[in-house]
Design an enzyme around this catalytic site. Structure first.
Site, PDB file in Angstrom:
ATOM      1  N   CYS A 113       0.811  -1.198   0.000  1.00 17.70           N
ATOM      2  CA  CYS A 113       0.000   0.000   0.000  1.00 17.70           C
ATOM      3  C   CYS A 113       0.852   1.258   0.000  1.00 17.70           C
ATOM      4  CB  CYS A 113      -1.016   0.085   1.123  1.00 17.70           C
ATOM      5  SG  CYS A 113      -2.269   1.267   0.673  1.00 17.70           S
ATOM      6  N   GLU A 120      -1.217  -2.854  -6.129  1.00 20.95           N
ATOM      7  CA  GLU A 120      -0.142  -3.755  -5.714  1.00 20.95           C
ATOM      8  C   GLU A 120       0.649  -4.093  -6.960  1.00 20.95           C
ATOM      9  OE1 GLU A 120       0.559  -4.365  -2.813  1.00 20.95           O
ATOM     10  OE2 GLU A 120      -1.218  -4.460  -1.548  1.00 20.95           O
TER      11      GLU A 120
END
Length: 212
Positions: free
Chosen positions: A2, A103
């Site tokens: 993140c 991601e």
DNA sequence: CCAGACGTTGTT
DNA sequence: GTCTGG
DNA sequence: CCAGACGTTGTT
DNA sequence: GTCTGG
């Protein structure tokens, strides 16, 4: 993980969705929000108004603000103990407003494929966050935040070991109210179930431009 | 006592 | 490889 | 998180 | 600020 996420809604739509007043300072939607940017959050201060805080937490005791580079995420498992986070965990929680996060999946050829994770509905949601206020030697206090991470759910697992903590609408209020004990918030509220989420590859071109 | 760290990620 | 800046 | 820098001197 | 290691 993140280290990037998206806020595609315009400021008014975002405020409306979260039943909040828009931020006093102007806010710009973006597909590729990065650490060190000022991004929209809702603080646990009672007032339901969007604030813009800098991504990357600076503890109040920090001498060197570049510590923020290392504190863009906080592990849920240890958040109560870590000196950098424990005060904020008790008193300064926030909702980090978003509608997707990214991601980077490592491919066998050594390259990386960015993947976009969002709700199936496409609706915005909130990450569980912590915030802090830091007083520089000179000038105005600086408010910063970090995003809490946990182990990946079954959907994310295939590309990454960890993921940000995403709150359900009910979880949002509990988080802001400091209601949940660690056990409760870690086990019951938070990570969205995998079947509510979707994941798709995106081109790095989209992410190159920070804006929209 | 003082000095120095205080964090995550991923990768090996 | 590792750090900084966005 | 990724992308990009990572260094000095002197001269223009 | 608070904790750990020396």
């Amino acid at each position: 993980m993140c280290g990037r996420y998206a806020i595609s809604l315009d400021p008014d739509q975002l405020a409306t969705h979260f039943h909040a007043e828009p931020s006093e300072t102007p806010l710009r939607a973006r597909l590729n929000a990065a650490p060190s940017e000022y991004l929209p959050v809702l603080l646990n201060s009672g007032e339901r108004r969007i604030s813009l805080l800098r991504w990357g937490l600076i503890p109040s005791w920090a001498k060197d603000p570049t510590i923020a580079n290392n504190l863009i995420n906080a592990r849920a498992e240890t958040i109560e103990e870590k000196p950098s986070f424990r005060d904020a965990f008790k008193k300064r929680r926030c909702l980090v407003l978003a509608d997707a996060f990214y991601e980077w999946q490592s491919l066998p050829n050594g390259k990386k494929q960015p993947m976009k994770i969002a709700l199936q509905s496409g609706e915005p949601f909130a990450f569980a966050g912590l915030w802090e206020q830091w007083q520089p030697p000179e000038g105005e206090p600086l408010r910063t935040f970090t995003i809490i991470t946990t182990s990946a759910n079954p959907l994310i697992e295939s590309i990454h070991q960890r993921m940000p903590v995403m709150l359900t609408p009910k979880g949002e209020q509990m988080w802001l109210d400091n209601q949940a004990s660690v056990e409760v918030w870690r086990n019951l509220l938070l990570p969205f179930e995998a079947d509510l989420m979707k994941i798709e590859p995106v081109t790095s071109d989209i992410l190159r431009q920070s804006g929209m």
